[in-house]
Design a protein around this motif. Structure first.
Motif, PDB file in Angstrom:
ATOM      1  N   ASP A  46       0.836  -1.204   0.000  1.00  0.00           N
ATOM      2  CA  ASP A  46       0.000   0.000   0.000  1.00  0.00           C
ATOM      3  C   ASP A  46       0.870   1.252   0.000  1.00  0.00           C
ATOM      4  OD1 ASP A  46      -2.481  -1.191  -0.108  1.00  0.00           O
ATOM      5  OD2 ASP A  46      -2.615  -1.431   2.065  1.00  0.00           O
ATOM      6  N   ASN A  47       2.098   1.120   0.512  1.00  0.00           N
ATOM      7  CA  ASN A  47       3.013   2.272   0.518  1.00  0.00           C
ATOM      8  C   ASN A  47       3.385   2.696  -0.907  1.00  0.00           C
ATOM      9  OD1 ASN A  47       3.081   2.354   3.331  1.00  0.00           O
ATOM     10  ND2 ASN A  47       4.854   0.999   3.465  1.00  0.00           N
ATOM     11  N   LEU A  48       3.287   1.762  -1.859  1.00  0.00           N
ATOM     12  CA  LEU A  48       3.574   2.123  -3.246  1.00  0.00           C
ATOM     13  C   LEU A  48       2.563   3.125  -3.771  1.00  0.00           C
ATOM     14  CD1 LEU A  48       4.512  -1.365  -4.756  1.00  0.00           C
ATOM     15  CD2 LEU A  48       6.058   0.527  -4.238  1.00  0.00           C
ATOM     16  N   PHE A  49       1.307   2.954  -3.345  1.00  0.00           N
ATOM     17  CA  PHE A  49       0.266   3.893  -3.776  1.00  0.00           C
ATOM     18  C   PHE A  49       0.499   5.269  -3.166  1.00  0.00           C
ATOM     19  CE2 PHE A  49      -4.103   5.506  -4.219  1.00  0.00           C
ATOM     20  CZ  PHE A  49      -4.324   5.172  -5.544  1.00  0.00           C
ATOM     21  N   VAL A  50       0.918   5.278  -1.898  1.00  0.00           N
ATOM     22  CA  VAL A  50       1.245   6.541  -1.229  1.00  0.00           C
ATOM     23  C   VAL A  50       2.436   7.202  -1.922  1.00  0.00           C
ATOM     24  CG1 VAL A  50       1.987   7.608   0.927  1.00  0.00           C
ATOM     25  CG2 VAL A  50       0.334   5.727   0.978  1.00  0.00           C
ATOM     26  N   ALA A  51       3.441   6.377  -2.265  1.00  0.00           N
ATOM     27  CA  ALA A  51       4.612   6.900  -2.958  1.00  0.00           C
ATOM     28  C   ALA A  51       4.234   7.475  -4.318  1.00  0.00           C
ATOM     29  CB  ALA A  51       5.657   5.797  -3.128  1.00  0.00           C
ATOM     30  N   ALA A  52       3.300   6.816  -5.020  1.00  0.00           N
ATOM     31  CA  ALA A  52       2.842   7.311  -6.323  1.00  0.00           C
ATOM     32  C   ALA A  52       2.217   8.695  -6.187  1.00  0.00           C
ATOM     33  CB  ALA A  52       1.843   6.331  -6.929  1.00  0.00           C
ATOM     34  N   GLU A  53       1.389   8.868  -5.157  1.00  0.00           N
ATOM     35  CA  GLU A  53       0.751  10.171  -4.949  1.00  0.00           C
ATOM     36  C   GLU A  53       1.779  11.224  -4.549  1.00  0.00           C
ATOM     37  OE1 GLU A  53      -2.267   9.185  -2.094  1.00  0.00           O
ATOM     38  OE2 GLU A  53      -3.760   8.892  -3.676  1.00  0.00           O
ATOM     39  N   ALA A  54       2.789  10.807  -3.778  1.00  0.00           N
ATOM     40  CA  ALA A  54       3.838  11.749  -3.372  1.00  0.00           C
ATOM     41  C   ALA A  54       4.641  12.230  -4.581  1.00  0.00           C
ATOM     42  CB  ALA A  54       4.755  11.095  -2.342  1.00  0.00           C
ATOM     43  N   VAL A  55       5.000  11.290  -5.477  1.00  0.00           N
ATOM     44  CA  VAL A  55       5.752  11.659  -6.685  1.00  0.00           C
ATOM     45  C   VAL A  55       4.912  12.541  -7.590  1.00  0.00           C
ATOM     46  CG1 VAL A  55       6.842  10.759  -8.781  1.00  0.00           C
ATOM     47  CG2 VAL A  55       7.190   9.596  -6.596  1.00  0.00           C
ATOM     48  N   HIS A  56       3.620  12.234  -7.685  1.00  0.00           N
ATOM     49  CA  HIS A  56       2.719  13.071  -8.483  1.00  0.00           C
ATOM     50  C   HIS A  56       2.668  14.487  -7.921  1.00  0.00           C
ATOM     51  CE1 HIS A  56      -1.499  13.488 -10.532  1.00  0.00           C
ATOM     52  NE2 HIS A  56      -0.584  14.279 -11.049  1.00  0.00           N
ATOM     53  N   SER A  57       2.658  14.605  -6.601  1.00  0.00           N
ATOM     54  CA  SER A  57       2.643  15.923  -5.956  1.00  0.00           C
ATOM     55  C   SER A  57       3.921  16.699  -6.262  1.00  0.00           C
ATOM     56  CB  SER A  57       2.477  15.767  -4.436  1.00  0.00           C
ATOM     57  OG  SER A  57       1.257  15.143  -4.128  1.00  0.00           O
ATOM     58  N   ILE A  58       5.049  15.976  -6.283  1.00  0.00           N
ATOM     59  CA  ILE A  58       6.316  16.621  -6.634  1.00  0.00           C
ATOM     60  C   ILE A  58       6.258  17.151  -8.060  1.00  0.00           C
ATOM     61  CG2 ILE A  58       8.779  16.218  -7.047  1.00  0.00           C
ATOM     62  CD1 ILE A  58       8.691  14.170  -4.755  1.00  0.00           C
ATOM     63  N   GLY A  59       5.690  16.351  -8.969  1.00  0.00           N
ATOM     64  CA  GLY A  59       5.553  16.785 -10.355  1.00  0.00           C
ATOM     65  C   GLY A  59       4.698  18.027 -10.481  1.00  0.00           C
ATOM     66  N   ILE A  60       3.602  18.077  -9.739  1.00  0.00           N
ATOM     67  CA  ILE A  60       2.732  19.255  -9.761  1.00  0.00           C
ATOM     68  C   ILE A  60       3.453  20.464  -9.190  1.00  0.00           C
ATOM     69  CG2 ILE A  60       0.626  20.246  -8.797  1.00  0.00           C
ATOM     70  CD1 ILE A  60      -0.626  17.488  -8.945  1.00  0.00           C
ATOM     71  N   MET A  98     -19.703   6.844  -3.397  1.00  0.00           N
ATOM     72  CA  MET A  98     -19.414   5.415  -3.334  1.00  0.00           C
ATOM     73  C   MET A  98     -18.444   5.038  -2.220  1.00  0.00           C
ATOM     74  SD  MET A  98     -19.129   4.715  -7.459  1.00  0.00           S
ATOM     75  CE  MET A  98     -18.961   2.944  -7.354  1.00  0.00           C
ATOM     76  N   GLU A  99     -17.286   5.712  -2.110  1.00  0.00           N
ATOM     77  CA  GLU A  99     -16.273   5.281  -1.144  1.00  0.00           C
ATOM     78  C   GLU A  99     -15.404   6.459  -0.719  1.00  0.00           C
ATOM     79  OE1 GLU A  99     -13.770   2.365  -2.921  1.00  0.00           O
ATOM     80  OE2 GLU A  99     -13.333   3.575  -4.683  1.00  0.00           O
ATOM     81  N   TYR A 100     -15.927   7.319   0.079  1.00  0.00           N
ATOM     82  CA  TYR A 100     -15.205   8.504   0.536  1.00  0.00           C
ATOM     83  C   TYR A 100     -14.086   8.099   1.492  1.00  0.00           C
ATOM     84  CZ  TYR A 100     -14.339  13.075   2.616  1.00  0.00           C
ATOM     85  OH  TYR A 100     -13.741  14.231   3.055  1.00  0.00           O
ATOM     86  N   ASP A 101     -12.839   8.546   1.199  1.00  0.00           N
ATOM     87  CA  ASP A 101     -11.712   8.266   2.078  1.00  0.00           C
ATOM     88  C   ASP A 101     -10.664   9.368   1.929  1.00  0.00           C
ATOM     89  OD1 ASP A 101     -10.501   7.775  -0.358  1.00  0.00           O
ATOM     90  OD2 ASP A 101     -10.503   5.594  -0.137  1.00  0.00           O
ATOM     91  N   ILE A 102      -9.472   9.145   2.473  1.00  0.00           N
ATOM     92  CA  ILE A 102      -8.421  10.163   2.460  1.00  0.00           C
ATOM     93  C   ILE A 102      -8.001  10.504   1.036  1.00  0.00           C
ATOM     94  CG2 ILE A 102      -6.609   8.424   2.677  1.00  0.00           C
ATOM     95  CD1 ILE A 102      -6.606  12.049   4.076  1.00  0.00           C
ATOM     96  N   HIS A 103      -8.106   9.533   0.135  1.00  0.00           N
ATOM     97  CA  HIS A 103      -7.716   9.784  -1.253  1.00  0.00           C
ATOM     98  C   HIS A 103      -8.644  10.801  -1.918  1.00  0.00           C
ATOM     99  CE1 HIS A 103      -4.697   6.672  -1.114  1.00  0.00           C
ATOM    100  NE2 HIS A 103      -5.591   5.801  -0.696  1.00  0.00           N
ATOM    101  N   THR A 104      -9.865  10.920  -1.390  1.00  0.00           N
ATOM    102  CA  THR A 104     -10.795  11.918  -1.921  1.00  0.00           C
ATOM    103  C   THR A 104     -10.246  13.318  -1.695  1.00  0.00           C
ATOM    104  OG1 THR A 104     -12.640  10.447  -1.380  1.00  0.00           O
ATOM    105  CG2 THR A 104     -13.179  12.745  -1.881  1.00  0.00           C
ATOM    106  N   LEU A 105      -9.667  13.545  -0.518  1.00  0.00           N
ATOM    107  CA  LEU A 105      -9.084  14.851  -0.208  1.00  0.00           C
ATOM    108  C   LEU A 105      -7.875  15.134  -1.101  1.00  0.00           C
ATOM    109  CD1 LEU A 105      -9.265  14.776   3.709  1.00  0.00           C
ATOM    110  CD2 LEU A 105     -10.839  15.885   2.111  1.00  0.00           C
ATOM    111  N   LEU A 106      -7.067  14.099  -1.335  1.00  0.00           N
ATOM    112  CA  LEU A 106      -5.901  14.269  -2.199  1.00  0.00           C
ATOM    113  C   LEU A 106      -6.333  14.566  -3.635  1.00  0.00           C
ATOM    114  CD1 LEU A 106      -3.714  11.304  -0.867  1.00  0.00           C
ATOM    115  CD2 LEU A 106      -3.439  13.734  -0.369  1.00  0.00           C
ATOM    116  N   ASP A 107      -7.378  13.877  -4.088  1.00  0.00           N
ATOM    117  CA  ASP A 107      -7.903  14.147  -5.435  1.00  0.00           C
ATOM    118  C   ASP A 107      -8.463  15.560  -5.538  1.00  0.00           C
ATOM    119  OD1 ASP A 107      -7.260  11.728  -6.575  1.00  0.00           O
ATOM    120  OD2 ASP A 107      -9.199  10.802  -6.180  1.00  0.00           O
TER     121      ASP A 107
END
Length: 272
Positions: A46-60, A98-107
């Motif tokens: 699951d840390n890979l998904f977190v890492a993916a979002e972190a790298v995406h944030s760096i790109g932004i 459908m499935e509100y979670d922490i990723h909703t805030l990141l999106d």
């Protein structure tokens, strides 16, 4: 006296001379090797998904720096940003119903940032926008993604409209970077900040793809059953893989350019 060639330069030169089928085979082998390495290094996948979002944030963040400090949007695709805004808006809707979670805030944070980038390109920095180079017709991907979502979508207990919307944003995300790649192919020369941003997208999508593939392996395929039945589960994996391979060629030339000490990336014909 002629300087010696580095091992990396020798390998890249050899790869470049190979026929397309050999290059494709090498890409698949490299990806599988990277997945095996990640499986042993990262215990909680699951840390890979977190890492993916972190790298995406760096790109932004790199993209924001380019727009604020450099005062130019040259080389950026407004249409890619529009496609990103569309799939994020649909995904936010699906998350809320459908499935509100922490990723909703990141999106949501990514969605707001994307809208700001669109505003900067369309209004504040319009003079530097390469509109003639940004010539990818987005209906070429929006319409097929919509039709595919109607045909293949989750088989959960949610409303049919919500399930189709979920599938649509998955498919559209997989191809949303195509207009950006078209701009870079048209210009042939990619300035550093744009190259960093697109490379970050490539790394983020590889990590996201690795997360899904390794989760399926760890659960011995049970994750596919949890996603539903029929063609939808494999389509989710295929979409992740497509995202990765769309950017694989660009990432190869990016790494080659960095190791070669070049600040500006030059793309040969046929990358996209």
């Amino acid at each position: 006296m002629r300087p010696g060639r580095t091992p990396i330069h020798t390998i890249t030169t050899w790869v470049r001379k190979q026929p397309p089928k050999v290059k494709a085979f090498l890409a698949v082998v490299s990806a599988m090797a990277a997945l095996v390495l990640l499986r042993f290094i990262v215990h909680d996948h699951d840390n890979l998904f977190v890492a993916a979002e972190a790298v995406h944030s760096i790109g932004i963040s790199v993209l924001i720096y380019k727009l604020i400090k450099e005062k130019t949007c040259a080389g950026l695709s407004l249409k890619s940003q529009e496609l990103t805004a569309i799939f994020l808006a649909v995904r936010l809707y699906c998350s809320f119903v459908m499935e509100y979670d922490i990723h909703t805030l990141l999106d949501f944070a990514t969605f707001v940032t994307t809208l700001w980038v669109m505003y900067m390109i369309r209004f504040k920095l319009k003079a530097s926008y390469m509109e003639e180079k940004d010539n990818f017709a987005i209906y070429y991907v929006v319409i097929p993604c919509g039709v595919l979502a109607l045909l293949i979508h989750p088989s959960t207990s949610h409303l049919l409209f919500n399930r189709i919307s979920w599938a649509f944003c998955v498919y559209l995300e997989a191809v949303s970077v195509l207009p950006q790649l078209r701009v870079m192919q048209n210009t042939k020369i990619v300035e550093p900040f744009t190259a960093h941003y697109v490379f970050a997208l490539g790394v983020a999508r590889f990590l996201s793809c690795a997360h899904w593939v390794l989760q399926v392996l760890d659960t011995r395929g049970h994750l596919l059953v949890a996603l539903g039945y029929g063609l939808w589960p494999p389509m989710v994996l295929i979409s992740e893989i497509v995202q990765t391979f769309i950017l694989a060629d660009f990432c190869y030339y990016y790494v080659k350019s960095v190791f070669g000490g070049q600040l500006v990336l030059r793309l040969p014909s046929g990358v996209v």
